[in-house]
Design a protein around this motif. Structure first.
Motif, PDB file in Angstrom:
ATOM      1  N   PRO A  78      -4.018  13.823  -2.188  1.00  0.00           N
ATOM      2  CA  PRO A  78      -3.498  12.585  -1.504  1.00  0.00           C
ATOM      3  C   PRO A  78      -3.603  11.264  -2.449  1.00  0.00           C
ATOM      4  CG  PRO A  78      -5.645  13.064  -0.644  1.00  0.00           C
ATOM      5  CD  PRO A  78      -5.303  14.255  -1.520  1.00  0.00           C
ATOM      6  N   MET A  79      -2.637  10.586  -2.370  1.00  0.00           N
ATOM      7  CA  MET A  79      -2.749   9.350  -3.435  1.00  0.00           C
ATOM      8  C   MET A  79      -2.613   8.059  -2.283  1.00  0.00           C
ATOM      9  SD  MET A  79       0.497  10.343  -5.806  1.00  0.00           S
ATOM     10  CE  MET A  79       0.220   9.042  -6.946  1.00  0.00           C
ATOM     11  N   ASP A  80      -3.476   6.967  -2.622  1.00  0.00           N
ATOM     12  CA  ASP A  80      -3.777   5.834  -1.943  1.00  0.00           C
ATOM     13  C   ASP A  80      -3.560   4.728  -2.640  1.00  0.00           C
ATOM     14  OD1 ASP A  80      -4.084   3.628  -0.287  1.00  0.00           O
ATOM     15  OD2 ASP A  80      -5.256   4.960   1.045  1.00  0.00           O
ATOM     16  N   ILE A  81      -2.728   3.732  -3.185  1.00  0.00           N
ATOM     17  CA  ILE A  81      -2.668   2.765  -4.028  1.00  0.00           C
ATOM     18  C   ILE A  81      -2.302   1.522  -3.460  1.00  0.00           C
ATOM     19  CG2 ILE A  81      -1.813   2.055  -6.278  1.00  0.00           C
ATOM     20  CD1 ILE A  81      -1.325   5.089  -7.058  1.00  0.00           C
ATOM     21  N   THR A  82      -3.118   0.492  -3.676  1.00  0.00           N
ATOM     22  CA  THR A  82      -2.460  -0.818  -3.169  1.00  0.00           C
ATOM     23  C   THR A  82      -2.063  -1.496  -4.603  1.00  0.00           C
ATOM     24  OG1 THR A  82      -4.062  -0.805  -1.307  1.00  0.00           O
ATOM     25  CG2 THR A  82      -3.184  -3.037  -1.864  1.00  0.00           C
ATOM     26  N   PHE A  83      -1.092  -1.936  -4.738  1.00  0.00           N
ATOM     27  CA  PHE A  83      -0.592  -2.888  -5.692  1.00  0.00           C
ATOM     28  C   PHE A  83       0.214  -4.096  -5.590  1.00  0.00           C
ATOM     29  CE2 PHE A  83       2.842   0.177  -4.393  1.00  0.00           C
ATOM     30  CZ  PHE A  83       4.021  -0.665  -4.385  1.00  0.00           C
ATOM     31  N   ARG A  84       0.536  -4.782  -6.531  1.00  0.00           N
ATOM     32  CA  ARG A  84       1.305  -5.933  -6.558  1.00  0.00           C
ATOM     33  C   ARG A  84       2.520  -5.793  -6.974  1.00  0.00           C
ATOM     34  NH1 ARG A  84      -3.610  -9.410  -9.532  1.00  0.00           N
ATOM     35  NH2 ARG A  84      -2.901  -7.996 -11.093  1.00  0.00           N
ATOM     36  N   GLN A  85       3.483  -6.512  -6.517  1.00  0.00           N
ATOM     37  CA  GLN A  85       4.971  -6.406  -6.925  1.00  0.00           C
ATOM     38  C   GLN A  85       5.789  -7.801  -6.907  1.00  0.00           C
ATOM     39  OE1 GLN A  85       7.269  -3.065  -5.871  1.00  0.00           O
ATOM     40  NE2 GLN A  85       9.077  -4.253  -5.720  1.00  0.00           N
ATOM     41  N   SER A  86       5.988  -8.118  -7.986  1.00  0.00           N
ATOM     42  CA  SER A  86       6.868  -9.382  -8.184  1.00  0.00           C
ATOM     43  C   SER A  86       8.287  -9.140  -8.571  1.00  0.00           C
ATOM     44  CB  SER A  86       6.196 -10.433  -9.211  1.00  0.00           C
ATOM     45  OG  SER A  86       5.158 -10.880  -8.792  1.00  0.00           O
ATOM     46  N   ASP A  87       9.330  -9.550  -8.029  1.00  0.00           N
ATOM     47  CA  ASP A  87      10.746  -9.089  -8.091  1.00  0.00           C
ATOM     48  C   ASP A  87      11.631 -10.484  -8.241  1.00  0.00           C
ATOM     49  OD1 ASP A  87      10.347  -6.500  -7.835  1.00  0.00           O
ATOM     50  OD2 ASP A  87      10.961  -6.322  -5.799  1.00  0.00           O
ATOM     51  N   PHE A  88      12.130 -10.864  -9.523  1.00  0.00           N
ATOM     52  CA  PHE A  88      13.195 -11.636  -9.558  1.00  0.00           C
ATOM     53  C   PHE A  88      14.209 -11.366  -9.219  1.00  0.00           C
ATOM     54  CE2 PHE A  88       9.305 -12.712 -12.008  1.00  0.00           C
ATOM     55  CZ  PHE A  88       9.143 -14.210 -11.599  1.00  0.00           C
ATOM     56  N   ARG A 111       0.957  -1.176  -0.079  1.00  0.00           N
ATOM     57  CA  ARG A 111       0.036  -0.011  -0.100  1.00  0.00           C
ATOM     58  C   ARG A 111       0.646   1.128  -0.046  1.00  0.00           C
ATOM     59  NH1 ARG A 111      -3.515   2.501   4.637  1.00  0.00           N
ATOM     60  NH2 ARG A 111      -4.834   4.050   3.168  1.00  0.00           N
ATOM     61  N   PHE A 112       0.667   2.051  -1.043  1.00  0.00           N
ATOM     62  CA  PHE A 112       1.545   3.230  -1.159  1.00  0.00           C
ATOM     63  C   PHE A 112       0.701   4.492  -1.044  1.00  0.00           C
ATOM     64  CE2 PHE A 112       2.301   6.538  -4.352  1.00  0.00           C
ATOM     65  CZ  PHE A 112       3.461   6.961  -4.122  1.00  0.00           C
ATOM     66  N   THR A 113       1.314   5.423   0.022  1.00  0.00           N
ATOM     67  CA  THR A 113       0.453   6.673   0.165  1.00  0.00           C
ATOM     68  C   THR A 113       1.307   7.908   0.016  1.00  0.00           C
ATOM     69  OG1 THR A 113       0.750   6.688   2.544  1.00  0.00           O
ATOM     70  CG2 THR A 113      -1.374   5.586   1.611  1.00  0.00           C
ATOM     71  N   ALA A 114       0.909   8.995  -0.555  1.00  0.00           N
ATOM     72  CA  ALA A 114       1.797   9.924  -0.846  1.00  0.00           C
ATOM     73  C   ALA A 114       0.962  11.295  -1.083  1.00  0.00           C
ATOM     74  CB  ALA A 114       2.747   9.832  -2.021  1.00  0.00           C
ATOM     75  N   THR A 115       1.479  12.161  -1.207  1.00  0.00           N
ATOM     76  CA  THR A 115       0.760  13.502  -1.423  1.00  0.00           C
ATOM     77  C   THR A 115       1.552  13.539  -2.885  1.00  0.00           C
ATOM     78  OG1 THR A 115       0.674  14.528   0.663  1.00  0.00           O
ATOM     79  CG2 THR A 115       0.485  16.035  -1.279  1.00  0.00           C
ATOM     80  N   GLY A 116       0.529  14.057  -4.107  1.00  0.00           N
ATOM     81  CA  GLY A 116       0.815  14.141  -5.381  1.00  0.00           C
ATOM     82  C   GLY A 116       1.656  15.372  -5.837  1.00  0.00           C
ATOM     83  N   PRO A 117       1.838  15.509  -7.071  1.00  0.00           N
ATOM     84  CA  PRO A 117       2.333  16.903  -7.455  1.00  0.00           C
ATOM     85  C   PRO A 117       1.537  17.899  -7.425  1.00  0.00           C
ATOM     86  CG  PRO A 117       3.144  15.087  -9.164  1.00  0.00           C
ATOM     87  CD  PRO A 117       2.215  14.554  -8.122  1.00  0.00           C
ATOM     88  N   ASP A 118      -0.003  17.350  -7.562  1.00  0.00           N
ATOM     89  CA  ASP A 118      -0.997  18.415  -7.276  1.00  0.00           C
ATOM     90  C   ASP A 118      -1.384  18.695  -6.060  1.00  0.00           C
ATOM     91  OD1 ASP A 118      -1.965  15.673  -6.872  1.00  0.00           O
ATOM     92  OD2 ASP A 118      -3.653  15.952  -8.410  1.00  0.00           O
ATOM     93  N   GLY A 119      -0.896  18.138  -5.175  1.00  0.00           N
ATOM     94  CA  GLY A 119      -1.155  18.326  -3.735  1.00  0.00           C
ATOM     95  C   GLY A 119      -2.149  17.441  -3.227  1.00  0.00           C
TER      96      GLY A 119
END
Length: 168
Positions: A126-136, A116-124
């Motif tokens: 809030p961003m809240d994104i839940t994503f999947r990540q696979s790393d080899f 889960r990624f949260t941040a304040t975007g360039p436009d001010g």
């Protein structure tokens, strides 16, 4: 006199075999922890320069990202540029692992996670994104490095849109 020598010899053989078979298990545990640590450090990288420390230094490295275009980014220079664009203007970045699974044989590793990624975007906003990540990953000079990364979100098949808030 032969029995004690035989017993001691048998115990020594058992001890040596046990050590040799257990050693890869201990090494795999150490490698699993090293990959877990790398995943957390990568997720908390504050900028592209810091994030690049965790990628394979070779030009074969590939990133499939949910943010684009492009969706497929190859090579360190291109990945660095892509990450710089992604970090541009973001403030108060925070990543929490909802789930993280790591598998390794000591030479190759695989980490799959939901984050889960949260941040304040360039436009001010809030961003809240839940994503999947696979790393080899593989080892480069004794250090684990990401050689292929895939980041995505589930798609709502009815609307064809990404589900950025999915808790899976």
């Amino acid at each position: 006199m032969k029995r004690p020598v035989l017993l001691i010899s048998a115990l020594a053989v058992v001890a040596i075999l046990t050590w040799n078979f257990a050693r890869p298990v201990f090494a795999a545990g150490d490698d699993k922890q090293a990959i877990t640590d790398l995943e957390h450090k990568f997720a908390n990288a504050p900028n592209a320069d810091e994030a690049m420390k965790y990628y394979d230094p070779g030009e074969e490295v590939v990133l499939f990202d949910m943010a684009g275009p492009p969706r497929e980014v190859k090579g360190n220079k291109a990945i660095h540029t892509h990450l710089e664009q992604g970090f541009a203007g973001l403030k108060n970045l925070k990543v929490d692992f909802v789930e993280l699974n790591v598998v390794t044989d000591g030479n190759l590793g695989f980490a799959s996670s939901v984050q889960r990624f949260t941040a304040t975007g360039p436009d001010g906003k809030p961003m809240d994104i839940t994503f999947r990540q696979s790393d080899f990953l593989h080892k480069v000079n004794g250090q684990w490095k990401i050689m292929h990364q895939h980041i995505s979100v589930p798609v709502d098949m009815k609307t064809g849109k990404g589900d950025m808030a999915s808790k899976m």
